[in-house]
Design a protein around this motif. Sequence first.
Motif, PDB file in Angstrom:
ATOM      1  N   VAL A  45       0.860  -1.180   0.000  1.00  0.00           N
ATOM      2  CA  VAL A  45       0.000   0.000   0.000  1.00  0.00           C
ATOM      3  C   VAL A  45       0.899   1.234   0.000  1.00  0.00           C
ATOM      4  O   VAL A  45       1.682   1.453   0.923  1.00  0.00           O
ATOM      5  N   ASP A  46       0.790   2.005  -1.070  1.00  0.00           N
ATOM      6  CA  ASP A  46       1.586   3.224  -1.273  1.00  0.00           C
ATOM      7  C   ASP A  46       0.708   4.385  -0.823  1.00  0.00           C
ATOM      8  O   ASP A  46      -0.305   4.681  -1.459  1.00  0.00           O
ATOM      9  N   TYR A  47       1.046   4.997   0.300  1.00  0.00           N
ATOM     10  CA  TYR A  47       0.192   6.081   0.780  1.00  0.00           C
ATOM     11  C   TYR A  47       0.979   7.134   1.539  1.00  0.00           C
ATOM     12  O   TYR A  47       2.140   6.930   1.847  1.00  0.00           O
ATOM     13  N   SER A  48       0.334   8.257   1.763  1.00  0.00           N
ATOM     14  CA  SER A  48       0.882   9.447   2.424  1.00  0.00           C
ATOM     15  C   SER A  48       1.812  10.200   1.457  1.00  0.00           C
ATOM     16  O   SER A  48       1.425  11.195   0.890  1.00  0.00           O
ATOM     17  N   ALA A  49       3.038   9.704   1.287  1.00  0.00           N
ATOM     18  CA  ALA A  49       3.979  10.208   0.277  1.00  0.00           C
ATOM     19  C   ALA A  49       4.076  11.725   0.155  1.00  0.00           C
ATOM     20  O   ALA A  49       3.877  12.282  -0.933  1.00  0.00           O
ATOM     21  N   PRO A  50       4.378  12.423   1.250  1.00  0.00           N
ATOM     22  CA  PRO A  50       4.594  13.865   1.134  1.00  0.00           C
ATOM     23  C   PRO A  50       5.944  14.152   0.472  1.00  0.00           C
ATOM     24  O   PRO A  50       6.681  13.222   0.147  1.00  0.00           O
ATOM     25  N   ASN A  51       6.225  15.428   0.258  1.00  0.00           N
ATOM     26  CA  ASN A  51       7.463  15.800  -0.412  1.00  0.00           C
ATOM     27  C   ASN A  51       8.414  16.481   0.554  1.00  0.00           C
ATOM     28  O   ASN A  51       8.010  17.291   1.385  1.00  0.00           O
ATOM     29  N   VAL A  52       9.678  16.138   0.441  1.00  0.00           N
ATOM     30  CA  VAL A  52      10.704  16.689   1.319  1.00  0.00           C
ATOM     31  C   VAL A  52      10.823  18.193   1.101  1.00  0.00           C
ATOM     32  O   VAL A  52      10.695  18.678  -0.026  1.00  0.00           O
ATOM     33  N   GLY A  75      -4.372  17.421   1.066  1.00  0.00           N
ATOM     34  CA  GLY A  75      -4.433  16.226   0.212  1.00  0.00           C
ATOM     35  C   GLY A  75      -3.642  15.074   0.823  1.00  0.00           C
ATOM     36  O   GLY A  75      -4.029  13.912   0.731  1.00  0.00           O
ATOM     37  N   HIS A  76      -2.520  15.418   1.457  1.00  0.00           N
ATOM     38  CA  HIS A  76      -1.739  14.372   2.112  1.00  0.00           C
ATOM     39  C   HIS A  76      -2.478  13.794   3.314  1.00  0.00           C
ATOM     40  O   HIS A  76      -2.291  12.630   3.667  1.00  0.00           O
ATOM     41  N   LEU A  77      -3.319  14.606   3.928  1.00  0.00           N
ATOM     42  CA  LEU A  77      -4.133  14.082   5.031  1.00  0.00           C
ATOM     43  C   LEU A  77      -5.081  13.006   4.495  1.00  0.00           C
ATOM     44  O   LEU A  77      -5.258  11.957   5.098  1.00  0.00           O
ATOM     45  N   ASN A  97      13.062  10.841 -14.382  1.00  0.00           N
ATOM     46  CA  ASN A  97      11.984  11.630 -13.782  1.00  0.00           C
ATOM     47  C   ASN A  97      11.041  10.785 -12.921  1.00  0.00           C
ATOM     48  O   ASN A  97      11.314   9.612 -12.642  1.00  0.00           O
ATOM     49  N   TYR A  98       9.934  11.399 -12.563  1.00  0.00           N
ATOM     50  CA  TYR A  98       8.917  10.763 -11.708  1.00  0.00           C
ATOM     51  C   TYR A  98       8.412   9.456 -12.325  1.00  0.00           C
ATOM     52  O   TYR A  98       8.218   8.455 -11.640  1.00  0.00           O
ATOM     53  N   ALA A  99       8.232   9.447 -13.647  1.00  0.00           N
ATOM     54  CA  ALA A  99       7.732   8.243 -14.327  1.00  0.00           C
ATOM     55  C   ALA A  99       8.762   7.122 -14.250  1.00  0.00           C
ATOM     56  O   ALA A  99       8.416   5.965 -14.008  1.00  0.00           O
ATOM     57  N   SER A 101      11.011   6.696 -12.002  1.00  0.00           N
ATOM     58  CA  SER A 101      11.091   6.167 -10.642  1.00  0.00           C
ATOM     59  C   SER A 101       9.864   5.320 -10.340  1.00  0.00           C
ATOM     60  O   SER A 101       9.962   4.288  -9.674  1.00  0.00           O
ATOM     61  N   ASP A 102       8.710   5.684 -10.869  1.00  0.00           N
ATOM     62  CA  ASP A 102       7.532   4.842 -10.641  1.00  0.00           C
ATOM     63  C   ASP A 102       7.626   3.505 -11.384  1.00  0.00           C
ATOM     64  O   ASP A 102       7.102   2.499 -10.920  1.00  0.00           O
ATOM     65  N   LEU A 103       8.306   3.496 -12.514  1.00  0.00           N
ATOM     66  CA  LEU A 103       8.502   2.224 -13.225  1.00  0.00           C
ATOM     67  C   LEU A 103       9.435   1.315 -12.416  1.00  0.00           C
ATOM     68  O   LEU A 103       9.166   0.125 -12.231  1.00  0.00           O
ATOM     69  N   PRO A 148      -5.726  13.771  -9.664  1.00  0.00           N
ATOM     70  CA  PRO A 148      -4.930  14.394 -10.731  1.00  0.00           C
ATOM     71  C   PRO A 148      -3.797  13.510 -11.258  1.00  0.00           C
ATOM     72  O   PRO A 148      -3.300  13.750 -12.351  1.00  0.00           O
ATOM     73  N   GLN A 149      -3.385  12.495 -10.500  1.00  0.00           N
ATOM     74  CA  GLN A 149      -2.292  11.647 -10.989  1.00  0.00           C
ATOM     75  C   GLN A 149      -2.785  10.395 -11.725  1.00  0.00           C
ATOM     76  O   GLN A 149      -1.991   9.490 -12.017  1.00  0.00           O
ATOM     77  N   SER A 150      -4.087  10.341 -12.022  1.00  0.00           N
ATOM     78  CA  SER A 150      -4.662   9.168 -12.696  1.00  0.00           C
ATOM     79  C   SER A 150      -3.919   8.815 -13.975  1.00  0.00           C
ATOM     80  O   SER A 150      -3.588   7.661 -14.223  1.00  0.00           O
TER      81      SER A 150
HETATM   82  N1  ARG Z   1       4.865  12.555  -3.651  1.00  0.00           N
HETATM   83  C1  ARG Z   1       3.706  12.538  -4.484  1.00  0.00           C
HETATM   84  C2  ARG Z   1       2.807  13.753  -4.155  1.00  0.00           C
HETATM   85  O1  ARG Z   1       2.949  14.385  -3.134  1.00  0.00           O
HETATM   86  C3  ARG Z   1       2.871  11.278  -4.356  1.00  0.00           C
HETATM   87  C4  ARG Z   1       3.554   9.975  -4.666  1.00  0.00           C
HETATM   88  C5  ARG Z   1       2.598   8.863  -4.869  1.00  0.00           C
HETATM   89  N2  ARG Z   1       3.193   7.585  -5.097  1.00  0.00           N
HETATM   90  C6  ARG Z   1       3.747   7.178  -6.241  1.00  0.00           C
HETATM   91  N3  ARG Z   1       4.248   5.973  -6.313  1.00  0.00           N
HETATM   92  N4  ARG Z   1       3.804   7.952  -7.289  1.00  0.00           N
HETATM   93  O2  ARG Z   1       1.924  14.060  -4.950  1.00  0.00           O
END
Ligand code: ARG
Length: 609
Positions: free
Chosen positions: A142-149, A156-158, A344-346, A348-350, A372-374
């Motif tokens: 389960v991939d969840y929370s995932a805030p940014n440093v 939204g993170h809540l 990039n983000y893609a 790293s997700d791969l 929005p990330q659909s």
């Molecule tokens: N850090 C991203 C954000 O704040 C969410 C990451 C979600 N997880 C993932 N595997 N892309 O929007």
Amino acid sequence: MPGTSAMRERTGPRRGSAGTIVETMADPLYTIAATLREAFAAVTGMPAAGIDPVVRPSDRADAQANGALALAKQLGRNPREVAEAVVATGLLDAVCSHVEVAGPGFINLTFTPQFLAAQLVDAAATDRLGVRSAESPERAVVDYSAPNVAKEMHAGHLRTTVIGDSLVRLLEFMGHEVIRENHIGDWGTPFGMLIEHLVDVASVDVAGVDGVDDLEVADLNVFYREARTKFDESDEFKARARDRVVKLQSRDHLETTNLWLALVHQSTKHFNEAYRKLGVLLTDDDLAGESMYQPSMPAVLERLHAAGLLAESEGAKVVWVPGYTNREGEPLPLIVQARSGGFNYATSDLACVIDRVERLHATLLVYVVGTPQSQHLAMVWKVAEMAGWLVPPARAVHVNFGNVLGDDRKMLKSRSGDPVTFIELIDEAIDRGRAAVAERSPELPAAEQAVLGHNIGIGALKYAELSSDRIKDYVFDWARMLAFDGNTAPYLQYAHARICSIFRRAGVERASVRATMPTLSEPQERALGLQLLQFDTVVHDTLDKFSPHRLCTYLFDLAQAFTAFYEACPVLKEGYEATRDSRLALCDLTARVLQQGLALLGIEAPERM
Ligand code: ARG
């Protein structure tokens, strides 16, 4: 088994991924469905396993079976006749006190109180309260929370944190093995400017390896904004930032790596503080940020190339994904390496999909990420599928969610006009919970008030996130979420505490009534009993759709059924000794289902309020 259709739940046998048919113990609708299949088979000569008796709860009786309509059509017979023949088999008599054919061929079923009481005693006998565990337990990430440093967590993170945490608890309760992953944004070009800004403002000698851990960044949003402004306004700073990114990516420049770690550490400290207050399961052990996948990115490109999927477009390395187009209607590629050479983000997700499937051997990949990330996720998974990395039984599910709105129906803002931060919401929830307790229960000792207020405030906040359909936007409203009546956490917590107090007053040990068969002679007792027996179905439905609001709605209905029962059926009153234990048994099971249901949502159920 999560991720499959829920509509057949009540209409037929439950099929596991292995295709086996499993009957439940707890929900009478399943038991009756099994009996009905036998009866339909006897009448039609068809194999029982293939028959869907279409059983649903009903207002006219306890349940209604509509299967005769479709079956009769299939056989060219009269549906009423088929229904009547089914009733005439007598197979339903063991569990029904009344069976009646109505309308074009509906079968209305009323269960015997003995049958319901026996199901209730079964449910009360174990900690699962009648809920079947998964037939084929899986390993889920389960991939969840995932805030940014170096940025504040926002509303939204809540949402992802609270929804994801509840899904983790539900999956574990069903017997799945769950790996939590907090995919924090801890990598990328902004780190060049963030590190340079840190160098400029740090009061310690940044070249020293030891000092960096003591760096304090008071306000992460301010820090980020200052860095951004400098980057936009100063060419000298911009050049330094670019240089820093190169040093960071080479991973062998100790000072840079340490400064980056200091920033990550600052942020995770701040995230952990929020998680602790919120009472979610995430810890540092669950961190799996974007940086973790950097070393495996070149391999992603090699494998895409080997699979014949890698193409070039305007100097960038891309994969063309069928079915995706841009606004102009031209084919839209997934960019996996920029012209500059950066991943990039893609990418790293791969790498992350490969890691979850090949290293962790997960078959269920749950992403609790905003709507929005659909498209990003769908494209990443499509590419992973084309490359052969994400193939059945492994599959990915996007548990998406809408926005949190203020009462003006615009993005939730704080008083200063900035987007409201995660920690502000949590602190305010706790303050408001404590205020509510001070007002309602001033007689409680201060320490107890503090804990209770925390649990009420946080419970209210989480429940507000969970009780509305996650896909829709929801309007944030403190007064509504903290109300002690309505579909709120305080209402459910109060219903639970009230039952605990009944046992305290009676001086009865809760467990002592668990083997008592409830008599269910009053309609409110019967209604409560039926409601309690639906817990199993509801928990399965909730997970099938990854929709905690289904469980919320059920708990609210249960609390209301309890209130109706408690008003109509005296429990401890003098003159009611004969029904006391039977009613206490209903009270006990109600409290346990409420407590367990709230626990699955990540909400405490205090015993005293
Ligand atoms: N850090 C991203 C954000 O704040 C969410 C990451 C979600 N997880 C993932 N595997 N892309 O929007």
